[in-house]
Write a protein that holds these residues in place. Structure first.
Motif, PDB file in Angstrom:
ATOM      1  N   ALA B  34       0.950  -0.941   0.093  1.00 30.84           N
ATOM      2  CA  ALA B  34       0.138  -0.134   0.098  1.00 30.84           C
ATOM      3  C   ALA B  34       0.784   1.396   0.127  1.00 30.84           C
ATOM      4  O   ALA B  34       1.825   1.293   0.598  1.00 30.84           O
ATOM      5  N   LEU B  36       0.996   4.707   1.319  1.00 30.70           N
ATOM      6  CA  LEU B  36       0.215   5.757   2.137  1.00 30.70           C
ATOM      7  C   LEU B  36       1.028   7.107   2.370  1.00 30.70           C
ATOM      8  O   LEU B  36       1.816   7.135   3.388  1.00 30.70           O
ATOM      9  N   ILE B  39       4.793   6.868   3.062  1.00 29.60           N
ATOM     10  CA  ILE B  39       5.298   5.490   3.450  1.00 29.60           C
ATOM     11  C   ILE B  39       4.593   4.409   2.542  1.00 29.60           C
ATOM     12  O   ILE B  39       3.575   4.549   1.917  1.00 29.60           O
ATOM     13  N   PHE B  41       3.565   0.225   2.908  1.00 26.20           N
ATOM     14  CA  PHE B  41       3.261  -1.020   4.171  1.00 26.20           C
ATOM     15  C   PHE B  41       2.643  -2.131   3.302  1.00 26.20           C
ATOM     16  O   PHE B  41       1.817  -2.234   2.412  1.00 26.20           O
ATOM     17  N   THR B  42       3.411  -3.190   3.820  1.00 27.62           N
ATOM     18  CA  THR B  42       3.089  -4.540   3.196  1.00 27.62           C
ATOM     19  C   THR B  42       3.137  -5.728   4.212  1.00 27.62           C
ATOM     20  O   THR B  42       3.587  -5.457   5.083  1.00 27.62           O
ATOM     21  N   THR B  43       2.408  -6.817   4.054  1.00 21.54           N
ATOM     22  CA  THR B  43       2.406  -8.008   4.795  1.00 21.54           C
ATOM     23  C   THR B  43       2.287  -9.219   3.901  1.00 21.54           C
ATOM     24  O   THR B  43       1.990  -9.299   2.861  1.00 21.54           O
ATOM     25  N   TYR B  79      11.509  -0.729   8.193  1.00 17.51           N
ATOM     26  CA  TYR B  79      11.112  -1.492   9.391  1.00 17.51           C
ATOM     27  C   TYR B  79      10.466  -2.522   9.031  1.00 17.51           C
ATOM     28  O   TYR B  79       9.741  -2.846   8.227  1.00 17.51           O
ATOM     29  N   LEU B  80      10.621  -3.624   9.829  1.00 18.71           N
ATOM     30  CA  LEU B  80      10.215  -5.059   9.734  1.00 18.71           C
ATOM     31  C   LEU B  80       9.354  -5.546  11.050  1.00 18.71           C
ATOM     32  O   LEU B  80      10.304  -5.487  12.114  1.00 18.71           O
ATOM     33  N   SER B  81       8.495  -6.255  10.806  1.00 13.83           N
ATOM     34  CA  SER B  81       7.947  -7.140  12.165  1.00 13.83           C
ATOM     35  C   SER B  81       7.889  -8.590  11.773  1.00 13.83           C
ATOM     36  O   SER B  81       8.043  -8.884  10.681  1.00 13.83           O
ATOM     37  N   VAL B 114      11.656  -4.766  14.196  1.00 17.07           N
ATOM     38  CA  VAL B 114      11.356  -3.731  15.472  1.00 17.07           C
ATOM     39  C   VAL B 114      10.362  -4.220  16.304  1.00 17.07           C
ATOM     40  O   VAL B 114      10.109  -3.878  17.602  1.00 17.07           O
ATOM     41  N   SER B 132       5.649  -8.192   8.288  1.00 14.66           N
ATOM     42  CA  SER B 132       5.070  -7.042   7.673  1.00 14.66           C
ATOM     43  C   SER B 132       6.188  -6.002   7.812  1.00 14.66           C
ATOM     44  O   SER B 132       6.955  -6.111   8.414  1.00 14.66           O
ATOM     45  N   ALA B 133       6.099  -4.684   6.896  1.00 11.84           N
ATOM     46  CA  ALA B 133       7.114  -4.040   6.742  1.00 11.84           C
ATOM     47  C   ALA B 133       6.708  -2.728   6.418  1.00 11.84           C
ATOM     48  O   ALA B 133       5.629  -2.445   5.572  1.00 11.84           O
ATOM     49  N   ILE B 134       7.599  -1.648   6.870  1.00  8.16           N
ATOM     50  CA  ILE B 134       7.220  -0.297   6.444  1.00  8.16           C
ATOM     51  C   ILE B 134       8.470   0.373   5.538  1.00  8.16           C
ATOM     52  O   ILE B 134       9.685  -0.232   5.674  1.00  8.16           O
TER      53      ILE B 134
END
Lengths: 321, 321
Positions: B34, B36, B39, B41-43, B79-81, B114, B132-134
C-alpha cells in the motif's frame, strides 16, 4: 529453564514467552508496539480455538488486539494489514463472517485495511490471522516516566475473555452468560491520549491476564506494584467460574481492557473520562507503584494480609488469542 | 467459478487468489504494497514446505519477499515485524536457524526487526511466519504511467524457486544443483529507484511465476504484453526439470527476481545498472507493452509463431512461499 522443543507454555504469554523472545529473538518484549519517530508499528498473529465465540470471533479479536497495542504506546491507529493462512476446506461463508468482523472493528477504530495476503495450507492444519498496524504517535508512552506513588487504573472488569474461551472450548457449560470482552478501545483511550493529562504507561492485559501485565510493568525495573483485591473490578460471573475451575481471575486474559499508570494528580480526571464511555464504566483505581519491593507484584487481600501475585510461568489457558 | 470451501488453488497466487481477494476482501490486489503518502506498508504470511531448502529457508524467504514487495512500489525498506505461529514440539534449534536467517537477510536490506509476536499451536499443525514492513517512498511506482512501447525487463533467470521447492518436497531427485533464487533485492533495485531513470511498474514474479506477473501487469488495463521466448533468461537446470515435469518455467515461482517496466529511452541504462550487481548479471529485456491485444500476454516463440501465456487458474505448485 532450558528447552530443546517449543511447548504450549512458550505461547502462554507468561514468563516462558518472555524468555523465548529475549533469548531467541534478542528482542525487548517491553513494549507492545515499536515507537519509530512519529509512527508506531505492531504485529499480532492469532490462533484462537474456537474461531467464533460469545462476544466475538478471530476477526474481531485480531483487529481489536492490534489497535489496542498501538494505543498502548500513545499512538492513534491509522493503517491495518490482514494476512490469512487458511486450511483447505475452510468454509467461505465463515471466512466472509470473519472478514466482516474485521471490517466492522476497523471502522470502529476509524482505520483502513490497506494491504493483505492469503495462503492456503493442508486441511486440518488450522486458520490463522495476522494483523499488523501503523499508528501516528500522539505522544510516546514508553514507561520511562513511571514514579513511586503513581496510580494504576484498570478500565473495567477483568478475566472475561480467558474464561469465556475456556468455557466454550472445553464445553464446560459452567455459565451461559459469560462473553469475551473483546473490543477495540480507540473510542475509550484516544481522548485520554489526546488530552493534556499525563500517562506514564499503558498495556492491554491479554495473555497471562492482569497478573502478567502488572509483572511486566515492573519487570527488571527498580519499583514494584501494590494492588488491592477489593478494588479490582470482577464480575460475579467471572468470580463463579474462577472458583469452580480453581484459576484466579488475575491470570485470565482480557481483550478489551487497558491498565493505565498515571501520576496521582491526574488519576481522578482520567477515571472521570473513562467512566463517560460505555467501555470504561467500571474503570477503577486498583493499585500503585512502590519502591518497597522492586520487581514484585503484591496483592493486598480484603482481610488485611498481602501475597505475591507472581508472573505466570505456565498457564492453563493457551491459544486464547 | 463459485466455491463454498477454500481449495489449495485459492492459495496458488493465480486467478482464484485474485478473485478471492476481490470478492471476499473487496480489495484491490493490484499493488504488492500500500502507498500511504510517504510510506509504503506490506504484509506476507509464509507456509512453505519444507521449511529448509537449498538456497534458503522460511526465514530468509519471508524477509526477502517482504523487502521485495516494498521495493516494487518505489520504497526503501525501513522497518520489519516478525510474527511466529509454531507447533508444539518444534525444535528450538530450528527456530534459532530461522531467526538467524531473518536477521541476516534484514541486515542485507539494512532494516531492523522492530516488533514481533509468538503463538504456539498444537503439534503437527505447522510453522508459519508473518513479516510485515514499512518503507519510505522514494518515488511512488503504481503502474499509472505505463505506455505502449514500454520495455519489460526481467532481472535474472526465471523459475528457480518453484522447481527447487517442488524437487525437494516431492523427493523427485530430478536435479541435485537446483537452488531457490530466494534473495532480498534492495542492493540491486534501490539504486535504480534512487536514480533519475523512469520506472513505470515493478513486481516480483512470485506465486504463479512470470506468467502470473505479466498477466497482472495488464489485468483490467487497456494494453497487453508481448514477450519473446528467446529473450527470457532460463537456466539449463530449470529447462530440464521443466521438460521432465511438463510444467513451463513461466509458471514456476521466483523469490529473488523483479520484472520492471520502463520507457524505451531508459531501458538500456537500467539494464546496465542491473548488470553491475551480482543478482542482476543475467538481467534481460524480455518484451514490451502493446495496445494490439489488451489484457492478454502473448509469447513469441523462437520459430516465429505466437501463443497465449494465460493467467494460471490452478497450479501444480501450492505452498511454495
Amino acid at each position: 529453564m532450558t528447552f530443546d522443543k517449543i511447548t504450549m507454555d512458550h505461547g502462554s504469554g507468561g514468563k516462558l514467552t518472555l524468555e523465548l523472545i529475549e533469548n531467541i529473538f534478542k528482542a525487548n518484549a517491553g513494549l507492545d508496539s515499536a515507537i519509530l519517530g512519529d509512527i508506531a508499528f505492531t504485529t499480532d498473529s492469532h490462533s484462537i480455538t474456537p474461531l467464533f465465540f460469545r462476544g466475538g470471533d478471530i476477526g474481531k479479536l485480531s483487529v481489536s488486539g492490534t489497535m489496542n497495542d498501538l494505543l498502548c504506546v500513545g499512538a492513534k491507529p491509522m493503517y491495518l494489514s490482514s494476512a490469512f493462512i487458511m486450511e483447505e476446506g475452510f468454509l467461505i461463508s465463515d471466512l466472509k463472517k470473519i472478514v466482516q468482523s474485521m471490517l466492522s472493528e476497523a471502522k470502529s477504530a476509524n482505520v483502513e485495511i490497506v494491504c493483505g495476503d492469503t495462503k492456503v495450507i493442508e486441511s486440518n492444519k488450522g486458520f490463522y490471522v495476522n494483523t499488523s498496524a501503523i499508528g501516528k504517535i500522539i505522544r510516546p508512552i514508553d514507561g520511562s516516566k513511571i514514579k513511586e506513588g503513581d496510580k494504576i487504573i484498570a478500565t473495567g472488569n477483568i478475566g472475561e475473555h480467558g474464561f469465556a474461551i475456556l468455557n466454550e472450548r472445553e464445553n464446560l457449560q459452567l455459565t451461559s452468560h459469560l462473553a469475551s470482552d473483546c473490543a477495540e478501545l480507540t473510542g475509550l483511550i484516544l481522548p485520554i491520549i489526546e488530552s493534556d493529562l499525563e500517562i506514564h504507561w499503558m498495556r492491554d492485559p491479554t495473555r497471562g491476564g492482569l497478573a502478567m501485565c502488572l509483572n511486566e510493568l515492573c519487570y527488571k525495573r527498580d519499583f514494584g506494584v501494590e494492588v488491592f483485591e477489593e478494588l479490582v473490578p470482577i464480575s460475579q460471573e467471572v468470580l463463579s467460574i474462577s472458583e469452580m475451575l480453581g484459576i484466579e481471575p488475575y491470570y485470565s486474559a482480557n481483550e478489551g481492557k487497558m491498565v493505565i499508570v498515571v501520576p496521582p494528580k491526574d488519576a481522578s480526571k482520567i477515571l472521570d473520562l473513562l467512566h463517560k464511555h460505555p467501555l470504561g464504566k467500571n474503570a477503577s483505581l486498583i493499585g500503585e507503584i512502590t519502591k518497597d519491593h522492586p520487581q514484585k507484584v503484591l496483592l493486598n487481600l480484603s482481610y488485611g494480609t498481602k501475597r505475591l501475585l507472581s508472573m505466570p510461568i505456565v498457564e492453563k489457558m493457551p491459544r486464547i488469542c
